[in-house]
Structures are given as structure tokens and as C-alpha cells.
Design a protein around this motif. Structure first.
Motif, PDB file in Angstrom:
ATOM      1  N   HIS B  38     -62.451  74.996  29.652  1.00 41.74           N
ATOM      2  CA  HIS B  38     -61.280  75.252  30.496  1.00 41.74           C
ATOM      3  C   HIS B  38     -61.564  76.222  31.633  1.00 41.74           C
ATOM      4  O   HIS B  38     -61.008  76.091  32.716  1.00 41.74           O
ATOM      5  N   LEU B 118     -69.064  71.203  19.610  1.00 40.13           N
ATOM      6  CA  LEU B 118     -67.920  71.600  18.780  1.00 40.13           C
ATOM      7  C   LEU B 118     -66.636  71.678  19.601  1.00 40.13           C
ATOM      8  O   LEU B 118     -65.558  71.344  19.121  1.00 40.13           O
ATOM      9  N   GLU B 119     -66.754  72.090  20.861  1.00 42.81           N
ATOM     10  CA  GLU B 119     -65.546  72.171  21.689  1.00 42.81           C
ATOM     11  C   GLU B 119     -65.023  70.774  22.030  1.00 42.81           C
ATOM     12  O   GLU B 119     -63.844  70.607  22.348  1.00 42.81           O
ATOM     13  N   GLN B 121     -64.237  68.557  20.181  1.00 45.56           N
ATOM     14  CA  GLN B 121     -63.137  68.221  19.285  1.00 45.56           C
ATOM     15  C   GLN B 121     -61.784  68.417  19.960  1.00 45.56           C
ATOM     16  O   GLN B 121     -60.818  67.724  19.641  1.00 45.56           O
ATOM     17  N   PHE B 122     -61.718  69.356  20.887  1.00 47.71           N
ATOM     18  CA  PHE B 122     -60.455  69.669  21.556  1.00 47.71           C
ATOM     19  C   PHE B 122     -60.388  69.077  22.951  1.00 47.71           C
ATOM     20  O   PHE B 122     -59.337  68.694  23.434  1.00 47.71           O
ATOM     21  N   PHE B 128     -66.095  63.335  20.431  1.00 47.84           N
ATOM     22  CA  PHE B 128     -66.479  64.122  19.261  1.00 47.84           C
ATOM     23  C   PHE B 128     -66.622  63.225  18.037  1.00 47.84           C
ATOM     24  O   PHE B 128     -67.612  63.274  17.308  1.00 47.84           O
ATOM     25  N   ARG B 129     -65.635  62.373  17.857  1.00 47.19           N
ATOM     26  CA  ARG B 129     -65.640  61.490  16.684  1.00 47.19           C
ATOM     27  C   ARG B 129     -66.804  60.508  16.754  1.00 47.19           C
ATOM     28  O   ARG B 129     -67.503  60.286  15.762  1.00 47.19           O
TER      29      ARG B 129
END
Lengths: 209, 209
Positions: B38, B118-119, B121-122, B128-129
Motif C-alpha cells: 500500500h 505472504l502479503e 493474501q491480502f 496467493f491461492r
């Protein structure tokens, strides 16, 4: 509403204040969980909670402080949930299986909370680290006590507890969020067999079950 | 510079173009890894890469697309690293131990890349999946092949592979990022003993090692 409040810098002094804080936390959970930290706003949270922005700032200095409070609030709720659903008077391996399944159910019940804790790694790395260090220390103590009782064997209880936490966290992601419709029982049984008995073939057994 | 480029919607047609894309990816890795998605900006990335913003948009539609490209780029680099550091011709449990230690070393070498995945995921849950599903499928296939050879026993190779990935991911966080100065050897040995032999006490052994 009935839940205890997490510790705040300026805790509410009246029942009405306590209700307001609980409403703010519930609204924040919904807002952070669905939008993520960066898209979430104090205005959106106070609007959903039906409180004025001025009221918000009585209890929380910032969106960041509210987020951090929620992370610790979740830790407490998860601990309470596990205490209710795991029989710690049984042997460690049985309790481990109960805890693994309970954790997957917890993630299904509160997927928002799960996402909030994982997002803390980026929003508030200190809170994230404390969260897992606290959990890890309690976990390690339980493993060490069980080893003393002869229920399990451990080499490095710290590393092994950490590995067990990693398993639950990742099973929670897959079977709590992605495949939330699946019966977690067989998954937990299979992973627990690996944890309890290890992966080495046993005499008289083939490689595949 | 010498690394292969990930697949792009509009791949560079010249060597100079390929160098530019590589510079943008390297700058993005640094910017996303240190600031998070972000706070990172296209302007910051192009400035660090020494390219014009117009050049950026020849290859990437948006900051989001660049981020997604980086996630898949990391997957490829991790796979290459594991291929170099794990002897898949040995038995599965030995390879597992090599892979676990190699993963911790990879995280230490490229903490930015670890944080970026890891980020995801958001920022990009789909990427991510896919990232973990791809890894999981390859992992499961290796476990199943090893079980057929009688090297390990598995019940549900899918769930067990997932659990093993969870262990590595969490060990990577703790011993790759938080405690990056520690020798990972004893940690890996202890966790591998749990995976290989299980937690049940063996006849003639005490609970603690």
C-alpha cells in the motif's frame, strides 16, 4: 456484548461506555475483516457502530491502535475457545487433535478475525510477533509438561511447538477458509497420525495406507 | 539481470527491453518488500529503477499487475533454489530435511520476497491461492511417489503435504526472519525427528530426549 473488553489506554468507566467500545470493536472486526486494514476507515467503523467519531477518539487514539487492540482481543477469544473445546486433562496427543480441529472450526466461525491476525504481520509486526510468541510460549510449556509425564517425546520443544503451530495455521487457511465445507475430521486424523507416529514406514506395513 | 523473466502480457521484444523489465522487477521487490504494497508507488519503483513512468506502463497495466507478476516470479525462484539445494534422488525424508533447511536459507537471502508472497493474501488472494496450490500439488506428488517406493507412509497425502508446507512456512518466519542469526541445523533436525518418527514415546525411551 457480553464479552470482556480488552485492555485500553482509556477504559470506559460506565456500562454504557463499555457497550460503546464493544460495538466499536465488533464494527471494526467486520470492517477490517472484509476490507482489509488499508481500505477500512474510522468513519466507516463509527458509522457501522452507530457512534460519533468524537466518541471513537475517547477510547482509541487511531485506526492503528484499534487494530492492535483487536489483534489482542482475538488472541483472548481464541484462547477461550480452545479452553472450552480442548480437554487438557487428557493426554497431549488427544488434546492436540482436539485443538487442531477446534482451531479449524474457530477460523470458520470467525474468518474475519483470522485475516486480521495474519494482516497484522504487515500492519503491526510487533503485535503480530507478540501474538505468536505468547501462543508459542504456552504451547511449549504444555509440550514440555507432557514430555515429563511421558506422553510424548520431544527434542527441542520450542522448535517442535512452533512447527505444530505452523501446521494448525496452514490447515486453518485451507480447511477453515478455502474449503470450509469439508469435514475436518479425516484431515485432522491423517495429520495427527503423521505427528503421533511419524512418516517412517512401520514393519509389516506398506508405504501407503 | 541474468534471470529469466516471468510471463508478461506484453513481453519485451529486445534485450534492452528485457533489462528494463528486470530492473523494474528488482526495484519493485525492494519497494514492496520494504514498504509493503500500500505504501509502495509506481513512481518510487520507476525512480529506483531509473526508468520513465511511461516505460513502466508499456509492460505493466498497474501496480497490482506488477505485484502479481512478482509473486509468480518468486515462486519460480524458490523452486529453482530448492532444485539446486535438494537432492531429490535421495529418499524423501532426507530430501524433506534438505528442503526445510534450504527454505529457511532462502527466506534469509530474500526476506523481501517472503513478505511479498505472504502479503499477497491480502493484496491478491487469487495469486496467493494459486501460488500455494501449485506448490502443494507438486509436493503431494512427491510424497505419493515416495510412499509408493516405500520410503514413507501416508494416509491423506494432500493434507499431510499441506501440514508439511505449513511447518516450513512458519519455521521460515521465525528462523528466517525473526531469528536469522541462529543455526537452523538443530531446529530442522528436531522438527524432522518429529516428522519422521512421530511424537509417541518409543519403548525404552524416556519422554524427553
Amino acid at each position: 456484548m457480553d464479552q470482556a473488553l480488552p485492555e485500553l489506554n482509556n477504559p470506559p468507566k460506565t456500562r454504557r461506555g463499555a457497550r460503546t467500545v464493544r460495538k466499536l470493536l465488533d464494527a471494526a472486526q467486520e470492517e477490517f475483516g472484509s476490507k482489509g486494514f488499508h481500505e477500512a476507515s474510522v468513519a466507516g467503523i463509527t458509522s457501522a457502530a452507530g457512534t460519533a467519531q468524537g466518541t471513537f477518539y475517547i477510547y482509541f487514539a487511531s485506526k492503528e491502535e484499534l487494530f492492535r487492540t483487536l489483534v489482542f482481543d482475538l488472541g483472548r477469544r481464541l484462547r477461550d475457545f480452545l479452553t472450552e473445546n480442548v480437554d487438557e486433562t487428557t493426554d497431549r496427543l488427544t488434546a492436540e487433535a482436539q485443538g487442531m480441529e477446534a482451531f479449524i472450526r474457530f477460523v470458520r466461525l470467525y474468518p474475519d478475525l483470522y485475516r486480521i491476525v495474519l494482516e497484522a504481520q504487515f500492519v503491526d509486526p510487533e503485535a503480530f510477533r507478540l501474538y505468536f510468541q505468547d501462543f508459542g510460549a504456552a504451547y511449549r510449556a504444555r509440550c514440555e509438561a507432557a514430555a515429563t509425564r511421558g506422553e510424548i517425546r520431544v527434542q527441542d520443544a520450542d522448535a517442535e511447538s512452533w512447527a505444530l503451530m505452523g501446521i494448525s495455521l496452514f490447515l486453518g487457511l485451507r480447511y477453515g477458509i478455502w474449503e470450509a465445507e469439508r469435514d475436518p475430521g479425516p484431515v485432522v486424523a491423517s495429520v495427527m497420525d503423521m505427528i503421533a507416529n511419524g512418516l517412517k514406514p512401520r514393519p509389516g506395513e506398506g508405504g501407503t495406507a
